[in-house]
Design a protein around this motif. Structure first.
Motif, short mmCIF file in Angstrom:
data_model
loop_
_atom_site.label_atom_id
_atom_site.label_comp_id
_atom_site.label_asym_id
_atom_site.label_seq_id
_atom_site.Cartn_x
_atom_site.Cartn_y
_atom_site.Cartn_z
N UNK A 120 0.82 -1.21 0.00
CA UNK A 120 0.00 0.00 0.00
C UNK A 120 0.85 1.26 0.00
N UNK A 121 2.11 1.10 0.36
CA UNK A 121 2.99 2.26 0.44
C UNK A 121 3.98 2.35 -0.73
N UNK A 122 3.76 1.52 -1.73
CA UNK A 122 4.57 1.67 -2.94
C UNK A 122 4.24 3.00 -3.61
N UNK A 123 5.25 3.66 -4.11
CA UNK A 123 5.03 4.93 -4.81
C UNK A 123 4.39 4.69 -6.17
N UNK A 124 3.83 5.73 -6.73
CA UNK A 124 3.13 5.61 -8.01
C UNK A 124 4.07 5.19 -9.15
N UNK A 125 5.32 5.59 -9.06
CA UNK A 125 6.25 5.22 -10.13
C UNK A 125 6.86 3.84 -9.92
N UNK A 126 6.77 3.30 -8.70
CA UNK A 126 7.32 1.97 -8.42
C UNK A 126 6.28 0.86 -8.59
N UNK A 127 5.04 1.15 -8.28
CA UNK A 127 3.99 0.13 -8.31
C UNK A 127 3.85 -0.54 -9.69
N UNK A 149 13.59 -2.92 -10.08
CA UNK A 149 14.46 -1.80 -10.44
C UNK A 149 15.23 -2.06 -11.73
N UNK A 150 15.28 -3.32 -12.17
CA UNK A 150 15.99 -3.66 -13.40
C UNK A 150 15.12 -3.47 -14.64
#
Length: 237
Positions: A120-127, A149-150
């Protein structure tokens, strides 16, 4: 009527010859003066034209030097902007790494509550990158990417901006180098015109007319070469 004797006729002929000789010398001197005046006029015209072109070349060299300084300044500004955006991207990446680490720990411990809490705390660019990575079944698929990240889909904020600022900095730096080269070309052109001025002024220092014309011809050739370069070089009006 009194007839001249032989002595008188001889003296008269001598005077006539002297007068003709004097007249010839005067004509020769007059022609020499005209030729000398022509050399001087040509030299003056050459010097006047070269002086104007030298001033113009110096002006262009100065203007291109100013453009070089502006381009270097812009390049430095963009480098600073790129560094600031890169710092933002690294900070965002660090946050994503910490939250992803918590999710990995929860997954390893089979802690469903902590898994949901971290997701729920993943950022919008990471999700989106995480979902794409998870779809590859990384726990079972050995060919899956090693982490979200890869993936190309993971783009932290500031990364694109940093790359764009770096690209702009490279362009400004290349422009600065080109401006510096152009300024150097005009500086060398002023040296060439200075040689024209030197030889033009030197042409009147010779007693031999042939040497004077030779020096003027050499100066004229240098002037023509300089004019050709001046026309070919880019200009700032």
């Amino acid at each position: 009527m009194h007839e001249r004797g032989p002595d008188e006729r001889g003296r008269a002929e001598e005077r006539s010859a002297e007068e003709r000789s004097a007249g010839g010398r005067a004509a020769d001197e007059s022609a020499a003066d005209r030729r000398s005046a022509l050399v001087e006029h040509v030299a003056v015209a050459l010097l006047a034209i070269t002086a104007v072109l030298t001033a113009w070349s110096g002006f262009e060299a100065s203007k291109w030097g100013g453009e070089m300084s502006i381009s270097f300044s812009r390049a430095s500004t963009q480098r600073i902007e790129a560094a600031r955006e890169a710092t933002t991207a690294e900070a965002a990446r660090a946050v994503d790494l910490q939250v992803f680490g918590i999710w990995l720990e929860a997954t390893a411990e089979n802690n469903r509550a902590l898994q949901e809490f971290s997701r729920e705390r993943f950022t919008d660019h990471f999700a989106p990158a995480f979902d794409e990575w998870l779809a590859t079944r990384p726990l079972k698929n050995p060919d899956a990417p090693r982490s979200p990240f890869a993936l190309d889909s993971y783009v932290p904020p500031g990364e694109v901006e940093a790359q764009a600022a770096d690209a702009r900095a490279d362009e400004y730096f290349a422009d600065a180098l080109a401006d510096n080269r152009r300024g150097d070309n005009y500086t060398l052109l002023t040296v060439l015109f200075a040689l024209v001025l030197f030889f033009g002024a030197l042409s009147n220092r010779f007693s031999s007319e042939r040497r004077s014309w030779t020096i003027l011809a050499g100066a004229g050739v240098l002037l023509v070469v300089g004019v050709v370069f001046l026309i070919a070089f880019p200009k700032i009006i």
